[in-house]
Motif scaffolding. Sequence first.
Motif, PDB file in Angstrom:
ATOM      1  N   ASP A 124       0.863  -1.182   0.000  1.00 63.41           N
ATOM      2  CA  ASP A 124       0.000   0.000   0.000  1.00 63.41           C
ATOM      3  C   ASP A 124       0.900   1.232   0.000  1.00 63.41           C
ATOM      4  OD1 ASP A 124       0.995   0.014   2.575  1.00 63.41           O
ATOM      5  OD2 ASP A 124      -0.928  -0.340   3.550  1.00 63.41           O
ATOM      6  N   LEU A 125       0.314   2.403   0.205  1.00 62.43           N
ATOM      7  CA  LEU A 125       1.089   3.635   0.164  1.00 62.43           C
ATOM      8  C   LEU A 125       2.207   3.635   1.210  1.00 62.43           C
ATOM      9  CD1 LEU A 125       1.543   6.423  -1.037  1.00 62.43           C
ATOM     10  CD2 LEU A 125      -0.133   7.319   0.600  1.00 62.43           C
ATOM     11  N   ALA A 126       1.927   3.170   2.412  1.00 61.65           N
ATOM     12  CA  ALA A 126       2.955   3.127   3.463  1.00 61.65           C
ATOM     13  C   ALA A 126       4.116   2.231   3.036  1.00 61.65           C
ATOM     14  CB  ALA A 126       2.353   2.635   4.774  1.00 61.65           C
ATOM     15  N   PHE A 127       3.814   1.093   2.437  1.00 62.27           N
ATOM     16  CA  PHE A 127       4.861   0.185   1.977  1.00 62.27           C
ATOM     17  C   PHE A 127       5.720   0.853   0.910  1.00 62.27           C
ATOM     18  CE2 PHE A 127       6.790  -3.115  -0.535  1.00 62.27           C
ATOM     19  CZ  PHE A 127       7.231  -4.019   0.421  1.00 62.27           C
ATOM     20  N   VAL A 128       5.088   1.536  -0.017  1.00 65.07           N
ATOM     21  CA  VAL A 128       5.824   2.197  -1.101  1.00 65.07           C
ATOM     22  C   VAL A 128       6.676   3.344  -0.553  1.00 65.07           C
ATOM     23  CG1 VAL A 128       5.577   3.529  -3.239  1.00 65.07           C
ATOM     24  CG2 VAL A 128       4.218   1.461  -2.906  1.00 65.07           C
ATOM     25  N   VAL A 129       6.148   4.105   0.391  1.00 70.19           N
ATOM     26  CA  VAL A 129       6.924   5.197   0.993  1.00 70.19           C
ATOM     27  C   VAL A 129       8.144   4.636   1.724  1.00 70.19           C
ATOM     28  CG1 VAL A 129       6.879   6.985   2.781  1.00 70.19           C
ATOM     29  CG2 VAL A 129       5.005   6.824   1.130  1.00 70.19           C
ATOM     30  N   LEU A 130       7.962   3.580   2.486  1.00 74.83           N
ATOM     31  CA  LEU A 130       9.098   2.941   3.164  1.00 74.83           C
ATOM     32  C   LEU A 130      10.108   2.398   2.149  1.00 74.83           C
ATOM     33  CD1 LEU A 130       7.343   1.052   6.103  1.00 74.83           C
ATOM     34  CD2 LEU A 130       9.007   2.920   6.303  1.00 74.83           C
ATOM     35  N   SER A 131       9.613   1.870   1.047  1.00 75.55           N
ATOM     36  CA  SER A 131      10.502   1.362  -0.006  1.00 75.55           C
ATOM     37  C   SER A 131      11.370   2.480  -0.569  1.00 75.55           C
ATOM     38  CB  SER A 131       9.690   0.722  -1.131  1.00 75.55           C
ATOM     39  OG  SER A 131       9.027  -0.430  -0.677  1.00 75.55           O
ATOM     40  N   TRP A 132      10.738   3.615  -0.866  1.00 76.16           N
ATOM     41  CA  TRP A 132      11.506   4.749  -1.384  1.00 76.16           C
ATOM     42  C   TRP A 132      12.506   5.261  -0.355  1.00 76.16           C
ATOM     43  CZ3 TRP A 132      12.520   5.607  -6.089  1.00 76.16           C
ATOM     44  CH2 TRP A 132      11.594   5.371  -7.093  1.00 76.16           C
ATOM     45  N   LEU A 133      12.138   5.241   0.897  1.00 70.84           N
ATOM     46  CA  LEU A 133      13.061   5.668   1.948  1.00 70.84           C
ATOM     47  C   LEU A 133      14.269   4.740   1.991  1.00 70.84           C
ATOM     48  CD1 LEU A 133      13.817   7.498   4.295  1.00 70.84           C
ATOM     49  CD2 LEU A 133      12.352   6.089   5.777  1.00 70.84           C
ATOM     50  N   PHE A 134      14.035   3.443   1.894  1.00 75.83           N
ATOM     51  CA  PHE A 134      15.136   2.481   1.875  1.00 75.83           C
ATOM     52  C   PHE A 134      16.055   2.747   0.686  1.00 75.83           C
ATOM     53  CE2 PHE A 134      16.977  -1.536   0.376  1.00 75.83           C
ATOM     54  CZ  PHE A 134      17.768  -1.848   1.472  1.00 75.83           C
ATOM     55  N   VAL A 135      15.471   2.949  -0.483  1.00 80.22           N
ATOM     56  CA  VAL A 135      16.268   3.192  -1.692  1.00 80.22           C
ATOM     57  C   VAL A 135      17.064   4.488  -1.547  1.00 80.22           C
ATOM     58  CG1 VAL A 135      16.136   3.676  -4.182  1.00 80.22           C
ATOM     59  CG2 VAL A 135      14.781   1.815  -3.186  1.00 80.22           C
ATOM     60  N   ALA A 136      16.449   5.532  -1.029  1.00 81.59           N
ATOM     61  CA  ALA A 136      17.162   6.794  -0.827  1.00 81.59           C
ATOM     62  C   ALA A 136      18.356   6.599   0.111  1.00 81.59           C
ATOM     63  CB  ALA A 136      16.210   7.852  -0.273  1.00 81.59           C
ATOM     64  N   LEU A 137      18.160   5.834   1.161  1.00 81.71           N
ATOM     65  CA  LEU A 137      19.258   5.571   2.096  1.00 81.71           C
ATOM     66  C   LEU A 137      20.365   4.754   1.442  1.00 81.71           C
ATOM     67  CD1 LEU A 137      17.126   4.977   5.294  1.00 81.71           C
ATOM     68  CD2 LEU A 137      18.836   6.797   4.975  1.00 81.71           C
ATOM     69  N   ARG A 138      20.004   3.837   0.557  1.00 89.64           N
ATOM     70  CA  ARG A 138      21.023   3.052  -0.153  1.00 89.64           C
ATOM     71  C   ARG A 138      21.833   3.959  -1.075  1.00 89.64           C
ATOM     72  NH1 ARG A 138      23.040  -0.262   2.309  1.00 89.64           N
ATOM     73  NH2 ARG A 138      24.029  -1.004   0.438  1.00 89.64           N
ATOM     74  N   TYR A 139      21.164   4.913  -1.742  1.00 87.65           N
ATOM     75  CA  TYR A 139      21.893   5.855  -2.600  1.00 87.65           C
ATOM     76  C   TYR A 139      22.817   6.735  -1.766  1.00 87.65           C
ATOM     77  CZ  TYR A 139      19.987   5.044  -7.268  1.00 87.65           C
ATOM     78  OH  TYR A 139      19.698   4.510  -8.508  1.00 87.65           O
ATOM     79  N   LEU A 140      22.320   7.245  -0.658  1.00 88.22           N
ATOM     80  CA  LEU A 140      23.163   8.073   0.209  1.00 88.22           C
ATOM     81  C   LEU A 140      24.356   7.275   0.730  1.00 88.22           C
ATOM     82  CD1 LEU A 140      20.407  10.002   2.184  1.00 88.22           C
ATOM     83  CD2 LEU A 140      21.985  10.944   0.467  1.00 88.22           C
TER      84      LEU A 140
END
Length: 140
Positions: A84-100
């Motif tokens: 759901d939206l919460a899952f997708v937001v957490l997914s993007w947060l994880f990806v952003a942290l991996r890029y950082l």
Amino acid sequence: MSVQMILAPVFVLVLLAVVLAVWMGRSRFAALRAGQIKVGPGSPRNADWPEPARKVSDCFHNQLELPLYFYVVAILALVTRQADLAFVVLSWLFVALRYLHAFEHTGRNRLKARFGLFASGALVLLALWLYLALKIYTLA
């Protein structure tokens, strides 16, 4: 939640691994051409690469570790239709942290900063798994 929204962070994270793989190859070939490394028997991972090539190589291999669990949770969320939206937001947060984390790893490579980004990503990944498990078992 659409398949495209669920898989977009997965594709963006795969892109990071591809970019790092190409960068690793280029930096290793440059080191070989410059005579900075001697080719010998055994794995090239064990060679004494110059620092720039080693940092990129280490960062690439790191993308094959923790992100594996992200790929699995994303596929499970998609298959079970629990994303759901919460899952997708957490997914993007994880990806952003991996890029950082990758920028820090291949850049200044400050261990404290890098570890903070790694640990933050690991916690977000744990949250994704717990969120999915709760959704699956509370709806069963």
